[in-house]
Design a protein around this motif. Structure first.
Motif, PDB file in Angstrom:
ATOM      1  N   ALA A 135       0.809  -1.219   0.000  1.00 24.72           N
ATOM      2  CA  ALA A 135       0.000   0.000   0.000  1.00 24.72           C
ATOM      3  C   ALA A 135       0.844   1.272   0.000  1.00 24.72           C
ATOM      4  O   ALA A 135       0.308   2.364   0.191  1.00 24.72           O
ATOM      5  CB  ALA A 135      -0.922  -0.003   1.220  1.00 24.72           C
ATOM      6  N   ALA A 136       2.159   1.156  -0.224  1.00 29.10           N
ATOM      7  CA  ALA A 136       3.045   2.328  -0.194  1.00 29.10           C
ATOM      8  C   ALA A 136       2.555   3.411  -1.151  1.00 29.10           C
ATOM      9  O   ALA A 136       2.187   3.116  -2.293  1.00 29.10           O
ATOM     10  CB  ALA A 136       4.472   1.911  -0.546  1.00 29.10           C
ATOM     11  N   PRO A 137       2.563   4.687  -0.705  1.00 30.51           N
ATOM     12  CA  PRO A 137       2.029   5.761  -1.539  1.00 30.51           C
ATOM     13  C   PRO A 137       2.961   6.229  -2.649  1.00 30.51           C
ATOM     14  O   PRO A 137       2.557   7.016  -3.498  1.00 30.51           O
ATOM     15  CB  PRO A 137       1.781   6.886  -0.528  1.00 30.51           C
ATOM     16  N   GLY A 138       4.224   5.773  -2.640  1.00 29.05           N
ATOM     17  CA  GLY A 138       5.142   6.159  -3.708  1.00 29.05           C
ATOM     18  C   GLY A 138       5.853   7.475  -3.492  1.00 29.05           C
ATOM     19  O   GLY A 138       6.365   8.076  -4.444  1.00 29.05           O
ATOM     20  N   PHE A 139       5.931   7.943  -2.245  1.00 31.00           N
ATOM     21  CA  PHE A 139       6.565   9.223  -1.963  1.00 31.00           C
ATOM     22  C   PHE A 139       8.086   9.120  -1.951  1.00 31.00           C
ATOM     23  O   PHE A 139       8.657   8.082  -1.590  1.00 31.00           O
ATOM     24  CB  PHE A 139       6.113   9.754  -0.599  1.00 31.00           C
ATOM     25  N   GLY A 140       8.763  10.222  -2.283  1.00 32.11           N
ATOM     26  CA  GLY A 140      10.206  10.345  -2.108  1.00 32.11           C
ATOM     27  C   GLY A 140      11.020   9.822  -3.266  1.00 32.11           C
ATOM     28  O   GLY A 140      10.550   9.007  -4.079  1.00 32.11           O
ATOM     29  N   ALA A 141      12.274  10.284  -3.307  1.00 30.52           N
ATOM     30  CA  ALA A 141      13.173   9.904  -4.387  1.00 30.52           C
ATOM     31  C   ALA A 141      14.009   8.681  -4.048  1.00 30.52           C
ATOM     32  O   ALA A 141      14.663   8.110  -4.917  1.00 30.52           O
ATOM     33  CB  ALA A 141      14.107  11.082  -4.713  1.00 30.52           C
ATOM     34  N   GLY A 142      14.010   8.279  -2.779  1.00 32.86           N
ATOM     35  CA  GLY A 142      14.822   7.143  -2.356  1.00 32.86           C
ATOM     36  C   GLY A 142      13.975   5.996  -1.849  1.00 32.86           C
ATOM     37  O   GLY A 142      13.057   5.547  -2.530  1.00 32.86           O
ATOM     38  N   HIS A 143      14.306   5.525  -0.638  1.00 32.04           N
ATOM     39  CA  HIS A 143      13.545   4.443  -0.016  1.00 32.04           C
ATOM     40  C   HIS A 143      12.285   5.044   0.601  1.00 32.04           C
ATOM     41  O   HIS A 143      12.314   5.590   1.704  1.00 32.04           O
ATOM     42  CB  HIS A 143      14.394   3.733   1.042  1.00 32.04           C
ATOM     43  N   GLY A 144      11.175   4.936  -0.106  1.00 29.55           N
ATOM     44  CA  GLY A 144       9.942   5.590   0.304  1.00 29.55           C
ATOM     45  C   GLY A 144       9.257   4.932   1.485  1.00 29.55           C
ATOM     46  O   GLY A 144       9.555   3.793   1.854  1.00 29.55           O
ATOM     47  N   PRO A 145       8.304   5.658   2.107  1.00 28.40           N
ATOM     48  CA  PRO A 145       7.595   5.149   3.275  1.00 28.40           C
ATOM     49  C   PRO A 145       6.548   4.101   2.918  1.00 28.40           C
ATOM     50  O   PRO A 145       6.116   3.994   1.766  1.00 28.40           O
ATOM     51  CB  PRO A 145       6.922   6.402   3.844  1.00 28.40           C
ATOM     52  N   LEU A 146       6.130   3.359   3.923  1.00 26.06           N
ATOM     53  CA  LEU A 146       5.069   2.371   3.774  1.00 26.06           C
ATOM     54  C   LEU A 146       3.706   3.055   3.781  1.00 26.06           C
ATOM     55  O   LEU A 146       3.576   4.216   4.173  1.00 26.06           O
ATOM     56  CB  LEU A 146       5.129   1.348   4.912  1.00 26.06           C
TER      57      LEU A 146
END
Length: 255
Positions: free
Chosen positions: A232-243
């Protein structure tokens, strides 16, 4: 109405919300628990790394924890990033008198690769590992602690997490003194959005233990929750994104 398990989290703050205290609160809340916090360090952090860290004093960390324990009470404790050997020893002194299960996530290296514990802090972890109901090292953390055989010889109960180990399957292996190892295995989820998996896993286990379920059942439920949050990760960030902790509610419930 069922009273929620009271879970005290002792860990660092992640300003980007993906790991640390922020991930812990999300996890505990989603699993029906009541989250309390004792913050050990403030980090400037995002999906690409840790940009700055300021560690709080041991006295302030213990005071935060004591405020929660003395008034609200505690059914389980989750320990994450500590920040200094002095904090580790101060918490060990405190927890010796706390009658609640303790889950210790020996945070040393962030998902991004940033080092969050120095050699002296790692050495101080031993007291907490012996106090803990469960210690949850990942693959590189287990190596820094001397490997599985070293912890087995010391009588530590630990879950060797396999998310960072190579292979098509993720295998988590529970070691308990006097018991045969127990292993869980599942196919690897191919994603870069893994920031906070360790924090989430440990907090989920602590919430389960705080609600009175067995260690094995708490681990199984935590594994299911982490996998659902990865998907269900939202796809945020340029690196290791949040859950995707919040999005889990759409397709998963804590059975």
């Amino acid at each position: 109405m069922t009273t929620p398990p009271r879970v005290l989290v002792i860990a660092g703050s992640d300003s980007s919300g993906g790991a640390g205290i922020q991930a812990d609160i999300k996890t505990i809340t989603m699993l029906g628990g009541y989250a309390m916090t004792a913050i050990t360090a403030i980090t400037a952090q995002n999906t690409t790394g840790v940009q700055a860290v300021e560690v709080l004093s041991p006295d302030l960390v213990v005071a935060q924890a004591r405020s929660c324990i003395d008034d609200i009470g505690v059914d389980a404790v989750k320990i994450g990033m500590l920040g200094s050997p002095a904090i580790a020893h101060a918490l060990a002194d405190l927890l010796e008198d706390v009658d609640a299960p303790v889950v210790f996530d020996p945070v040393m290296v962030a998902t991004s690769g940033s080092v969050l514990a120095d050699a002296d802090t790692i050495a101080a972890f031993e007291r907490l590992m012996h106090l803990a109901t469960l210690t949850t090292p990942n693959y590189p953390e287990l190596a820094k602690l001397g490997g599985a055989e070293n912890l087995i010889a010391k009588g530590v109960t630990f879950l060797a997490k396999g998310g960072d180990a190579p292979g098509e399957f993720v295998k988590d292996r529970l070691h308990r003194p006097g018991n045969e190892p127990m292993e869980w295995s599942a196919s690897r989820i191919d994603t870069r959005h893994t920031h906070g998996t360790g924090c989430t896993m440990a907090s989920a286990i602590a919430t389960g233990l705080g609600s009175g379920i067995s260690l094995e059942a708490a681990i199984e439920r935590a594994r299911d929750f982490v996998r659902a949050a990865l998907l269900a990760a939202p796809g945020f960030g340029a690196g290791h994104g949040p859950l995707g902790h919040q999005a889990v509610r759409k397709n998963w419930s804590p059975g």
